[in-house]
Each structure stands twice: as structure tokens, then as C-alpha cells.
Design a protein around this motif. Structure first.
Motif, PDB file in Angstrom:
ATOM      1  N   ARG A  10      -1.934  -9.853 -12.892  1.00  0.00           N
ATOM      2  CA  ARG A  10      -0.938 -10.881 -12.946  1.00  0.00           C
ATOM      3  C   ARG A  10      -0.625 -11.610 -14.251  1.00  0.00           C
ATOM      4  NH1 ARG A  10       4.221 -11.778 -10.281  1.00  0.00           N
ATOM      5  NH2 ARG A  10       4.402 -14.069 -10.295  1.00  0.00           N
ATOM      6  N   ASP A  36       0.610  -9.231 -16.973  1.00  0.00           N
ATOM      7  CA  ASP A  36       2.169  -8.980 -16.834  1.00  0.00           C
ATOM      8  C   ASP A  36       3.005  -9.953 -17.570  1.00  0.00           C
ATOM      9  OD1 ASP A  36       2.579  -6.421 -15.829  1.00  0.00           O
ATOM     10  OD2 ASP A  36       2.033  -7.276 -13.769  1.00  0.00           O
ATOM     11  N   MET A  74       9.944 -12.795 -11.437  1.00  0.00           N
ATOM     12  CA  MET A  74       9.196 -12.334 -10.420  1.00  0.00           C
ATOM     13  C   MET A  74       8.815 -13.290  -9.443  1.00  0.00           C
ATOM     14  SD  MET A  74       6.602  -9.630 -12.462  1.00  0.00           S
ATOM     15  CE  MET A  74       6.031 -10.609 -13.279  1.00  0.00           C
ATOM     16  N   THR A 120       2.537 -14.310  -6.723  1.00  0.00           N
ATOM     17  CA  THR A 120       1.568 -13.128  -6.651  1.00  0.00           C
ATOM     18  C   THR A 120       1.543 -12.212  -5.306  1.00  0.00           C
ATOM     19  OG1 THR A 120       0.425 -14.154  -8.515  1.00  0.00           O
ATOM     20  CG2 THR A 120      -0.857 -12.091  -7.201  1.00  0.00           C
ATOM     21  N   GLU A 174       4.788 -10.370  -5.033  1.00  0.00           N
ATOM     22  CA  GLU A 174       4.817  -9.217  -5.435  1.00  0.00           C
ATOM     23  C   GLU A 174       3.792  -8.032  -4.938  1.00  0.00           C
ATOM     24  OE1 GLU A 174       6.496  -8.238  -8.272  1.00  0.00           O
ATOM     25  OE2 GLU A 174       7.645  -9.885  -7.450  1.00  0.00           O
ATOM     26  N   ILE A 180       4.951  -4.454  -3.591  1.00  0.00           N
ATOM     27  CA  ILE A 180       4.305  -3.339  -4.092  1.00  0.00           C
ATOM     28  C   ILE A 180       3.571  -2.311  -2.773  1.00  0.00           C
ATOM     29  CG2 ILE A 180       2.294  -2.124  -5.525  1.00  0.00           C
ATOM     30  CD1 ILE A 180       2.799  -4.841  -7.361  1.00  0.00           C
ATOM     31  N   VAL A 216       6.459   1.451  -9.766  1.00  0.00           N
ATOM     32  CA  VAL A 216       6.707   0.100 -10.150  1.00  0.00           C
ATOM     33  C   VAL A 216       7.347  -0.106 -11.249  1.00  0.00           C
ATOM     34  CG1 VAL A 216       4.709  -0.578  -8.794  1.00  0.00           C
ATOM     35  CG2 VAL A 216       4.473  -0.226 -11.333  1.00  0.00           C
ATOM     36  N   GLN A 220       5.487  -5.095 -13.120  1.00  0.00           N
ATOM     37  CA  GLN A 220       4.521  -4.901 -12.317  1.00  0.00           C
ATOM     38  C   GLN A 220       3.287  -4.084 -12.518  1.00  0.00           C
ATOM     39  OE1 GLN A 220       7.231  -3.607  -9.086  1.00  0.00           O
ATOM     40  NE2 GLN A 220       7.286  -5.606  -8.090  1.00  0.00           N
ATOM     41  N   LEU A 222      -0.493  -5.878 -12.605  1.00  0.00           N
ATOM     42  CA  LEU A 222      -0.874  -6.283 -11.341  1.00  0.00           C
ATOM     43  C   LEU A 222      -1.081  -5.034 -10.459  1.00  0.00           C
ATOM     44  CD1 LEU A 222      -1.136  -8.459  -9.115  1.00  0.00           C
ATOM     45  CD2 LEU A 222       1.312  -8.322  -8.741  1.00  0.00           C
ATOM     46  N   THR A 223      -0.229  -3.924 -10.593  1.00  0.00           N
ATOM     47  CA  THR A 223      -0.419  -2.819  -9.644  1.00  0.00           C
ATOM     48  C   THR A 223      -1.602  -2.139  -9.973  1.00  0.00           C
ATOM     49  OG1 THR A 223       1.919  -2.576  -9.594  1.00  0.00           O
ATOM     50  CG2 THR A 223       0.580  -0.464  -9.092  1.00  0.00           C
TER      51      THR A 223
END
Length: 409
Positions: free
Chosen positions: A66, A69, A197, A200, A203, A207, A333, A337, A340-341
Motif C-alpha cells: 500500500r 503504491d 483509492m 486498504t 482495495e 482486488i 489490476v 493497485q 498492494l496486489t
């Protein structure tokens, strides 16, 4: 065509990844010497190698993703590299279990800063058609690092002591951190990052609402179970089944071969994607199934040398997926993102792979199977289940890819 300057960046980041796995694996290589020197138990060494590192690493990956990003990924990479390298050096001066636990916790947190940031950086820096290749070059660092930890770390400890080996493992990272800071520049974020966004948690929910991502994570978690299992129990096979503990150290040579196979797998995946991008998942199917015949005969071979060769060959196939796995999830994504992904991906495969495969294998060995080949039977059982689960998950992900992917190149 990837430019030479871009390849230089990938090469430098791969060296960072190699060092991360040298420092991560070194506890296992030096475990018996550390145990005897500090009067620790085998359980304490197991904690240092496993949960003390892996749990904090898995959970830290999501917030680190996070942050990556939203901030400079290069700053995160350099800070992480400097911290885990310093902690590895300081571990060479440890005089207590508590000190080593503290150092390993900080190694886990700081290493969680690396791959989510790198995944996002590489996805921005390289075109979609080259991602599996580029990510696989980076992922090859896993096995080069593990191989070096066995060969270099083991050699230094035998000729000197575990303290010297630990210091030697950490010093290169302290030297490399300012070089990375100077040579690699943060690419400009595109307008795709602009939308605000949510939290967290929101998000992560967004995802994971993608069906293909869920099948992707399931499939590669199954493969991670097989990978952690064979790495965790290779010593048991050569020691308990064949009374050849010397083969455990030599097993590190296969890790260099796995590094090459990871790169070949990535290049092949990008080639298969020329007609249909979903075909990249076929390399996951290959990783799930191609190694099984080698394991079947190798785990139950009468001769230790034949077992060594066949099991090592099986590892070349079953561990070849790492770069493709990290690259493929990026197609689902938005740019904002990506890190984080990457953190979610690392969390899932770390918890599922390390937390399920080895414990289940150990339980099967102790409670279900018996005789000379008890550990072999346990490993093969886990592998058969995981291979079937992985292959079916990838087939499902391929069927959904065109509907769920944002980038279909």
C-alpha cells in the motif's frame, strides 16, 4: 525489444533479490552451528528460520504494498535492503536467542518492502508483452540466492565460523544499497494513478472480488506448498532414507538450475501469449505436472545418487513458476493497485505454502506413514493433491481471463 539500460535495471534488482534470499536462508544453513554455539534447541532454530521470519514477512507485505503504491518505490527498496543487511551483519555478533529473534523480525519487515515495490516498478517500466520474461529474470534470484546461501555460507562457516558467515552474508547489501539509490530512478507515475483509492481493506476486497485473481492465488498457493515442502524435507530424504547427509548441501547446485528454468518459463509464457494471453497459465500447469514422474521414481529410488538426480530434476520443473505467477496477477489490476496486489500475492503464497505444506508433510510422516520411505510417501501425497489443485485452478483461470483481465496483451 527491451533496451540495454532497462535490462541493467532488471539485473541490479535481481542482485538485490538474490541477496535477500541469501540473508533469508542463511539461518537454515548455519542452524546447527548457531544451536551449538548459543545452546539453543532445534525448536528455537526452527522458529528463527520459519515463523519468526515468515509470519511477519507475510503480514507486512500488504501495508508495504500500500505504501509503495503511494510513495517512491526506489526509496523503499533501498531502505529495506540497508535494514535487512545491517540486521544480518549484527546477527553475527548475537549472544542470545532474543537478539536473533529481534534481528529476524526486522529482516522480515524490511524484506517485505522489496518485492511489492519491485513488482509495481517493473510493471510500470516494461511493456505488457514482456512482463512474464522480466518478472521471471527477477524471480530467478530466489533460487540463485538459496544456492549461494548453501554453497558460500556453508563454505565460510566450515572454514571460519557461523559469525563470520553471517557477517559476510550481510555486508554486500550494505555496499549495494547506495549503488541502487544512485543508479535506479523512479519512473513518473501516469494519470492512471490519479483516482483516489479507498481504504486498504476496501482495495483488498476490490482486488479479491476478481474471480481470476482468486483462482490465480489458489493455483500458485498449491505450487508454493510443493516448493516449501521439498525444500523443507530434502534433508530428511537424504539423511533418513539414504543416510547421505552430504547430498543435502550439494542439493544447492540444483537451485541454480531452477533459476535458469524460471527465466525459460517466463520467456515461454510470453511466447505462448502471442496468440492468446491466457496461455501464459500453461506454464503453471507445466510446473504442476511435469515434475511428478521424477518425484514418483526419485522419492522411492533404491540408489541415493539416482534419488538425488531425479528429485533435483523434479524441482527444476515444479519451482519454475515464480516469475510467471508474479507477472500474471498484474494484468488484473490498475497501476495504482500493483504493489498492494503484489503484497497480497506474497502473503497468500507465504502463509499457504509455508504454513500448510511442511506441517502437513511432517504430520503424515509421523502419524500416517511408517518404514524407510515414510517421508517420501508423505511428500508425494502432498504433491499429488497440490498438483491436481494447481492444474485445475489454472485451467479455470484461463477460461475466465478474457473477462477478468484489464490488460489482455
Amino acid at each position: 525489444m527491451i533496451r540495454k539500460t532497462a535490462l541493467g535495471t532488471v539485473f541490479l534488482l535481481t542482485i538485490v533479490y538474490i541477496l535477500s534470499f541469501v540473508d533469508r536462508q542463511i539461518i537454515a544453513v548455519l542452524g546447527t552451528q548457531i544451536r551449538d554455539s548459543l545452546n539453543l534447541t532445534n525448536f528455537q532454530i526452527g522458529l528463527l528460520y520459519g515463523p519468526v521470519f515468515s509470519v511477519i514477512y507475510a503480514f507486512a507485505g500488504i501495508p508495504m504494498g500500500r505504501i509503495a503504491d503511494k510513495t517512491s518505490r526506489i526509496v523503499m527498496i533501498c531502505i529495506g535492503l540497508a535494514i535487512w543487511s545491517l540486521m544480518t551483519v549484527l546477527s553475527g555478533f548475537a549472544a542470545s536467542f532474543t537478539f536473533l529473534v529481534t534481528a529476524r523480525l526486522l529482516v522480515g519487515i524490511s524484506q517485505a518492502m522489496l518485492s511489492p515495490a519491485v513488482y509495481s516498478y517493473l510493471a510500470d517500466r516494461f511493456s505488457e508483452k514482456d512482463r512474464a520474461t522480466v518478472f521471471s529474470v527477477y524471480a530467478s534470484g530466489i533460487f540463485i540466492g538459496i544456492g549461494l546461501s548453501f554453497l558460500a555460507g556453508g563454505t565460510i562457516s566450515l572454514n571460519y565460523d557461523w559469525q563470520t558467515a553471517m557477517i559476510a552474508a550481510g555486508v554486500p547489501g550494505l555496499i549495494l544499497a547506495p549503488i541502487v539509490w544512485f543508479l535506479i530512478k523512479e519512473p513518473e507515475r501516469t494519470k492512471e494513478y490519479a483516482p483516489e483509492m479507498g481504504s486498504t481493506v476496501q482495495e483488498i476486497q476490490n482486488i479479491l472480488s476478481n474471480r481470476s485473481i482468486r483462482w490465480h492465488l489458489a493455483g500458485f498457493s498449491f505450487l508454493a506448498c510443493t516448493g516449501y515442502t521439498i525444500l523443507g524435507f530434502a534433508g530428511n530424504i537424504f539423511n533418513d532414507v539414504y543416510s547421505r547427509p552430504d547430498l543435502t548441501a550439494q542439493f544447492g547446485w540444483f537451485m541454480f538450475g531452477v533459476g535458469a528454468m524460471v527465466m525459460i518459463s517466463g520467456k515461454t509464457a510470453d511466447y505462448l501469449a502471442r496468440k492468446n494471453a491466457a496461455r501464459r497459465y500453461w506454464m503453471g500447469v507445466v510446473a504442476a505436472l511435469a515434475g511428478l514422474p521424477f518425484y514418483l521414481f526419485g522419492l522411492f529410488a533404491e540408489d541415493a545418487g539416482m534419488a538425488f538426480f531425479l528429485i533435483g530434476t523434479g524441482v527444476l520443473f515444479s519451482s519454475s513458476y515464480n516469475g510467471v505467477a508474479a507477472a500474471l496477477i498484474q494484468y488484473y489490476v490498475n497501476p495504482g493497485q500493483r504493489a498492494l496486489t503484489g503484497g497480497i500475492y506474497l502473503f497468500v503464497i507465504s502463509i499457504a505454502g509455508f504454513g500448510l505444506g511442511p506441517p502437513v508433510t511432517g504430520w503424515l510422516t509421523d502419524a500416517v506413514f511408517s518404514g524407510r520411505y515414510a517421508v517420501s510417501s508423505a511428500i508425494l501425497t502432498v504433491m499429488l493433491i497440490c498438483s491436481a489443485g494447481a492444474a485445475s485452478s489454472f485451467i479455470r483461470a484461463m477460461a475466465l481471463y478474457q473477462k477478468d483481465a484489464i490488460v489482455r496483451t
